[in-house]
Design an enzyme around this catalytic site. Structure first.
Site, PDB file in Angstrom:
ATOM      1  N   ASP A 408       0.872  -1.182   0.000  1.00  0.00           N
ATOM      2  CA  ASP A 408       0.000   0.000   0.000  1.00  0.00           C
ATOM      3  C   ASP A 408       0.908   1.229   0.000  1.00  0.00           C
ATOM      4  O   ASP A 408       1.581   1.508   0.994  1.00  0.00           O
ATOM      5  CB  ASP A 408      -0.877  -0.055   1.266  1.00  0.00           C
ATOM      6  CG  ASP A 408      -1.871   1.096   1.354  1.00  0.00           C
ATOM      7  OD1 ASP A 408      -1.649   2.127   0.685  1.00  0.00           O
ATOM      8  OD2 ASP A 408      -2.852   0.948   2.113  1.00  0.00           O
ATOM      9  N   HIS A 409       0.887   1.945  -1.103  1.00  0.00           N
ATOM     10  CA  HIS A 409       1.836   3.053  -1.253  1.00  0.00           C
ATOM     11  C   HIS A 409       1.514   4.226  -0.332  1.00  0.00           C
ATOM     12  O   HIS A 409       2.319   5.140  -0.165  1.00  0.00           O
ATOM     13  CB  HIS A 409       1.859   3.515  -2.728  1.00  0.00           C
ATOM     14  CG  HIS A 409       3.186   4.066  -3.149  1.00  0.00           C
ATOM     15  ND1 HIS A 409       4.142   4.513  -2.265  1.00  0.00           N
ATOM     16  CD2 HIS A 409       3.732   4.246  -4.385  1.00  0.00           C
ATOM     17  CE1 HIS A 409       5.204   4.948  -2.924  1.00  0.00           C
ATOM     18  NE2 HIS A 409       4.983   4.797  -4.208  1.00  0.00           N
TER      19      HIS A 409
END
Ligand code: CAO
Length: 436
Positions: A408-409
């Site tokens: 999850d950036h």
């Protein structure tokens, strides 16, 4: 000075002691004949008591919360023979009241001497659930219109679920909920505003068979979709040289099997992931609702994607930091067997920190695993294969394991992902970690 007129609760059918939920006029206000003075709400219906005449309100005999029955005094008016000034109820500005003719048959009040403050019958009140305004404006009682106005809802946009389209309180609440969900989704970037897929009759092109989705797929599908659309995924690929690990595995396979454990690369991967999560705690975290903080977990539960006939399920192996590879292998065998037999319990799929999805037993060179929210990363594993690896002087045949790390950036940067994947590969390559 006009005549004194008492407005009383008219025939309201079988109802008695009905609570007053709204007083729609104030003392001194001018009203027109048939204008609603109060709203009553029984457990079955909402009713309005209209004025029997035009005039000024001298006195209000009821307040919100009182209960009334047929014949009770509602208000005293000073009757006005002249054309009264029409003061529309505030809510009539945005939502006109139903026309009197549509509400209830008005019973003409008998004329009374001016000096006499005798009662004048209001027309019988009827639950106007079936009333629709001309055009497409659905009817809602003043109480509901007031409720809608309070929430900033235009009743014309609300679909009434009551009789003949009457708007009830639940309709307004549902409208607000829906609007909030859409706003939230838009804020989160969920509203892609894509045209829907056209419905196609495939049988026009050849024979077809319809198959219902399994319960698991029907549940998993929307969750996968939400995670895929709602989380900014990036997948980072790396490879680990597992030549030594494979030699160790082959050497100890039978020993493990004697204890009832099937030693596959996956169990070493579980241990490697625990070590990497300990080294990089952001991967062992969840975004707090609202996205303002991270919840870092100090436990190490690993979800394992298991392929079953009914679809993908992800049972959780708990406390992996405290378990050896044989114990993990036994637990993995047991839980994947139960998963395939459809015997997992809710306890089995709760509490994961990080998930591993291994297609290594089947094939592939890389893929993009979808993050299992609220986790923030997932490891995809493809099939190891022999590959020529340059050692500085020559190519050596090495068994290389492809790793695909989706993260999850919002929580993890690319550099952290590269470090995490390198750490994993290094852990798997280190002979010191090869213990049962
Ligand atoms: N490279 C090479 N061989 C591998 C390997 C890899 N990465 N992973 C497993 N293998 C080998 C195993 O060692 C085993 O061979 P041996 O019997 O000779 O040792 C064989 O492949 C079969 O392994 P397995 O798949 O039965 O066992 P596992 O422990 O690797 O996996 C389980 C268990 C339950 C995870 C797996 O059976 C499964 O269901 N995988 C699918 C997961 C999935 O669908 N993911 C996709 C999610 S997105 O839709």
């Amino acid at each position: 000075m006009g005549e004194r007129i008492e407005v009383r609760v008219p025939d309201i059918g079988d109802f008695s002691d009905v609570p007053v939920i709204e007083v729609l006029v104030t003392a001194g206000q001018r009203v027109v004949a048939d204008q609603s003075l109060i709203t009553l709400e029984s457990d079955k219906a909402t009713m309005e008591v209209p004025s029997s005449a035009a005039g000024a309100v001298l006195e209000l005999a009821v307040a919100v919360g009182d209960t009334v029955s047929e014949g009770d005094l509602v208000a005293v008016l000073e009757g006005d023979a002249a054309q009264p000034v029409v003061e529309p109820a505030a809510d009539a500005v945005d939502t006109p009241q139903p026309p009197p003719a549509a509400r209830a048959p008005v019973v003409p009040a008998p004329a009374t001497p001016a000096a006499e403050a005798g009662p004048r019958a209001s027309p019988p009140v009827r639950l106007d659930a079936g009333t629709l305004l001309p055009g497409s404006v659905p009817y809602a009682s003043p109480a509901i219109r007031a409720f809608a106005r309070e929430l900033g809802v235009d009743p014309r946009q609300v679909r009434g679920s009551g009789r003949n389209g009457r708007i009830v309180r639940e309709d307004v609440a549902a409208f607000v909920k829906q609007a909030l969900a859409e706003t939230g989704a838009r804020a989160a970037g969920f509203a892609l505003d894509l045209p829907p897929l056209p419905e196609i009759d495939f049988s026009a092109f050849g024979p077809v068979e319809r198959q219902e989705l399994s319960r698991i797929r029907r549940i998993a599908g929307p969750n996968l979709h939400r995670n895929w659309v709602g989380i900014p995924h990036v997948t980072h690929d790396d490879v680990a040289d597992i030549t030594a690990m494979e030699a160790f595995r082959q050497a100890h396979k039978d020993e493990a099997a004697a204890q009832g454990a099937r030693l596959t690369p996956l169990v070493f991967l579980i241990k490697a992931c625990v070590a990497a999560l300990q080294e990089y705690p952001r991967f062992n975290a969840s975004l707090e609702a609202g996205g303002g903080a991270l919840v870092l977990k100090r436990y190490f539960n690993i979800g394992i994607a298991v392929d079953t006939e009914q679809g993908l399920v992800v049972p959780v192996i708990r406390g992996c930091d405290a378990k050896g590879v044989v114990e993990l292998a036994m637990e993995l065998g047991e839980v994947s067997q139960r998963a395939r037999a459809g015997k997992l319990t809710p306890q089995d799929w709760q509490g994961a920190c990080f998930t591993i999805s291994s297609l290594g037993g089947i094939g592939g060179t890389s893929f993009t695993p979808i993050i299992n929210a609220p986790e923030v990363a997932i490891l995809g594993v493809s099939r190891a294969r022999m590959a020529p690896v340059w050692d500085g002087e020559a190519f050596q045949p090495r068994l290389m394991l492809p790793l695909s790390l989706s993260y999850d950036h919002r929580v993890i940067d690319g550099a952290d992902a590269a470090r995490f994947a390198r750490f994993l590969a290094g852990w798997l390559e280190d002979p010191d970690h090869l213990v049962l």
